[in-house]
Design an enzyme around this catalytic site. Structure first.
Site, PDB file in Angstrom:
ATOM      1  N   GLU A 170      31.525  47.351  33.031  1.00  0.00           N
ATOM      2  CA  GLU A 170      32.598  47.431  33.818  1.00  0.00           C
ATOM      3  C   GLU A 170      33.126  48.761  34.167  1.00  0.00           C
ATOM      4  OE1 GLU A 170      33.885  45.041  35.408  1.00  0.00           O
ATOM      5  OE2 GLU A 170      32.780  43.385  34.868  1.00  0.00           O
ATOM      6  N   TYR A 225      42.528  46.121  34.588  1.00  0.00           N
ATOM      7  CA  TYR A 225      41.442  45.316  35.053  1.00  0.00           C
ATOM      8  C   TYR A 225      40.432  45.205  33.743  1.00  0.00           C
ATOM      9  CZ  TYR A 225      36.995  44.442  36.939  1.00  0.00           C
ATOM     10  OH  TYR A 225      35.617  44.016  37.126  1.00  0.00           O
ATOM     11  N   ASP A 266      39.990  42.696  40.812  1.00  0.00           N
ATOM     12  CA  ASP A 266      39.297  44.146  41.586  1.00  0.00           C
ATOM     13  C   ASP A 266      39.484  43.822  42.787  1.00  0.00           C
ATOM     14  OD1 ASP A 266      37.481  42.165  41.858  1.00  0.00           O
ATOM     15  OD2 ASP A 266      36.048  43.094  41.176  1.00  0.00           O
TER      16      ASP A 266
END
Ligand code: SF4
Length: 369
Positions: free
Chosen positions: A56, A139, A157
Site C-alpha cells: 500500500e 487511507y 482511494d
C-alpha cells in the site's frame, strides 16, 4: 431501500430513484474476477499485514506494474517488518530509488521501527493505532485494518472516489466533495468480508469503472448507478480546475574525473528528495539563479552542454541545464561531496531526475531497481 432514503445521498441520486448498490453483488463479481497481485493472499487465507503495508505504501501515486519488481525486491531483502526495521535507511532509500516520492521510503522505514519498538514487531489491528504510526494516513490505516485484520473500514482511494461519485452522481467537485464521498462509501460497506470488499472496490475502479470509457456493461452495479442512468459516467468525479504547475530552473554541475568518477553529494535529510544522492546544482528557482557559476562545486573550466534535463514533481516542473567539467584523476572532492565511480552508481540512492543527468556523464547508470 431507495437512494432517496439515504440522507447522505445527493439530489441527482435521489432523482434517479435507484436502489442502493448491493455489496453482495460486488463481492460475487470479485470472486470471479479478482486481480491476481503479488501482495494478495489466496482466497480465504489470512493476509500478512507487513505485505499489505509494504504494497500500500508503494502503490501510493504509483502503478501496479511499476511497483511489482520493487515489492519483490523488498520482500526478498527484508521479508519481515523486523528485518526492514533493522536495515540501514540508506539501503532502503537506495532500493527505493526510481519509485519517487522518497518521503514514503523514509516513512516506511520509520514505521517499521515503530512497529518493532512499540508493538513488539506486530502491526496493531485497529485503525486508530495504525494511524498513530509514522507515515500511515487514513487511507493506509483503513486498508491494513480491512485487508489484514477484517475490520470494518473504508480505504477510500482514487478508485473508491471514482466509483462512489459515479454510483451517486455526486455533483460537487473534488477535493471538496471528499466530505460527501466518505459517508457514501461507508454506506456501501458489507456486514462481513471487509478485506475482500476493500479490494473489490479497488479492482472495480482499476478494471471496469476506469477514468475513461468505463465498461458499464460489465459492472455488477450497472442497474444501481446514477451516473450510468444519467448517460455520462465519465463526467464523474467532478474535479475543480487545477492551478497551473510552476516551472523551476537551474544548472546541474556534472564534474567528471579522468577515471570516470562523478562528483556527487547527499541532499539534506528533510524536504524534497531528502537524504537522496545528487549531482551538485544551483538552487532550483522560477527563472533560474542569476549567477550559476557561483554555485559550482569546484573551480574548473565549465562548459554548458547542449542538454537540458526535465522532470515533473508533484507541485512543480524542473528544467536543469547541464554544465560539465572534466577533471584530472587525482582531483580531491570538496567538503560535503564525494567521487562515485560508475560501478558505484547502483549503490547510491539516486532519484530519477539524477539518473537522467548521470546518463550524460559518459556511462549510463543501471536502471532503477
Ligand atoms: S455502472 Fe459504470 S459508472 Fe457506474 S459504477 Fe459501474 S462502471 Fe462505474
Amino acid at each position: 431501500m431507495p437512494a432517496a432514503a439515504n440522507p447522505a445521498a445527493p439530489a441527482a441520486a435521489s432523482a434517479a430513484a435507484l436502489a442502493v448498490p448491493d455489496p453482495g453483488a460486488l463481492l460475487a463479481w470479485y470472486d470471479r474476477h479478482r486481480r491476481r497481485l503479488p501482495w494478495r493472499a489466496a482466497p480465504g487465507t489470512q493476509q500478512d499485514p507487513y505485505r499489505v503495508f509494504l504494497s500500500e505504501i508503494m502503490l501510493q501515486q504509483t502503478t501496479v506494474v511499476t511497483v511489482a519488481p520493487y515489492y519483490a525486491n523488498f520482500l526478498r531483502r527484508w521479508p519481515t517488518v523486523a528485518a526492514l526495521a533493522a536495515a540501514p535507511l540508506e539501503e532502503v532509500l537506495s532500493a527505493w530509488a526510481g519509485l519517487g516520492y522518497y518521503a514514503r521510503a523514509r516513512n516506511l522505514h520509520a514505521c517499521a521501527r515503530a512497529v518493532v519498538e512499540h508493538h513488539g514487531g506486530q502491526f496493531p489491528s485497529e485503525e486508530a493505532a495504525l494511524l498513530a504510526l509514522p507515515g500511515i494516513g487514513p487511507y493506509t490505516a483503513a486498508a491494513i485494518a480491512a485487508i489484514a485484520f477484517e475490520r470494518r473500514a473504508a480505504p477510500v482511494d482514487g478508485n473508491w472516489e471514482r466509483v462512489v461519485s459515479r454510483l451517486f452522481a455526486v455533483e460537487e467537485a473534488l477535493p471538496k466533495a471528499r466530505a460527501r464521498l466518505r459517508p457514501l462509501a461507508v454506506s456501501l460497506l458489507p456486514a462481513a468480508r471487509h478485506g475482500d470488499f476493500a479490494q473489490a472496490m479497488m479492482d472495480l475502479g482499476a478494471t471496469i469503472c476506469t477514468p475513461r470509457k468505463p465498461a458499464c456493461a460489465l459492472c455488477p452495479w450497472q442497474s444501481r448507478c446514477a451516473a450510468r442512468a444519467g448517460g455520462a459516467p465519465e463526467r464523474y468525479p467532478v474535479k475543480a480546475a487545477k492551478a497551473a504547475r510552476p516551472t523551476r530552473q537551474g544548472v546541474a554541475f556534472l564534474a567528471v574525473r579522468a577515471d570516470g568518477a562523478v562528483l556527487v553529494r547527499s541532499r539534506p535529510p528533510k524536504g524534497l528528495l531528502g537524504g537522496m544522492s545528487e549531482v551538485p546544482s544551483t538552487p532550483w528557482e522560477p527563472g533560474g539563479v542569476a549567477l550559476p557559476a557561483a554555485h559550482a562545486p569546484v573551480k574548473a573550466s565549465w562548459t554548458a552542454l547542449n542538454a537540458t534535463v526535465t522532470h515533473v514533481f508533484s507541485h512543480f516542473a524542473l528544467e536543469l541545464q547541464l554544465w560539465r567539467a572534466d577533471l584530472p584523476a587525482g582531483q580531491p572532492a570538496p567538503a560535503g561531496h564525494r567521487w562515485v565511480a560508475p560501478q558505484g552508481f547502483d549503490a547510491e540512492a539516486f532519484p530519477s531526475v539524477m539518473r537522467k543527468i548521470l546518463a550524460h556523464a559518459g556511462s549510463t547508470p543501471a536502471p532503477a531497481r
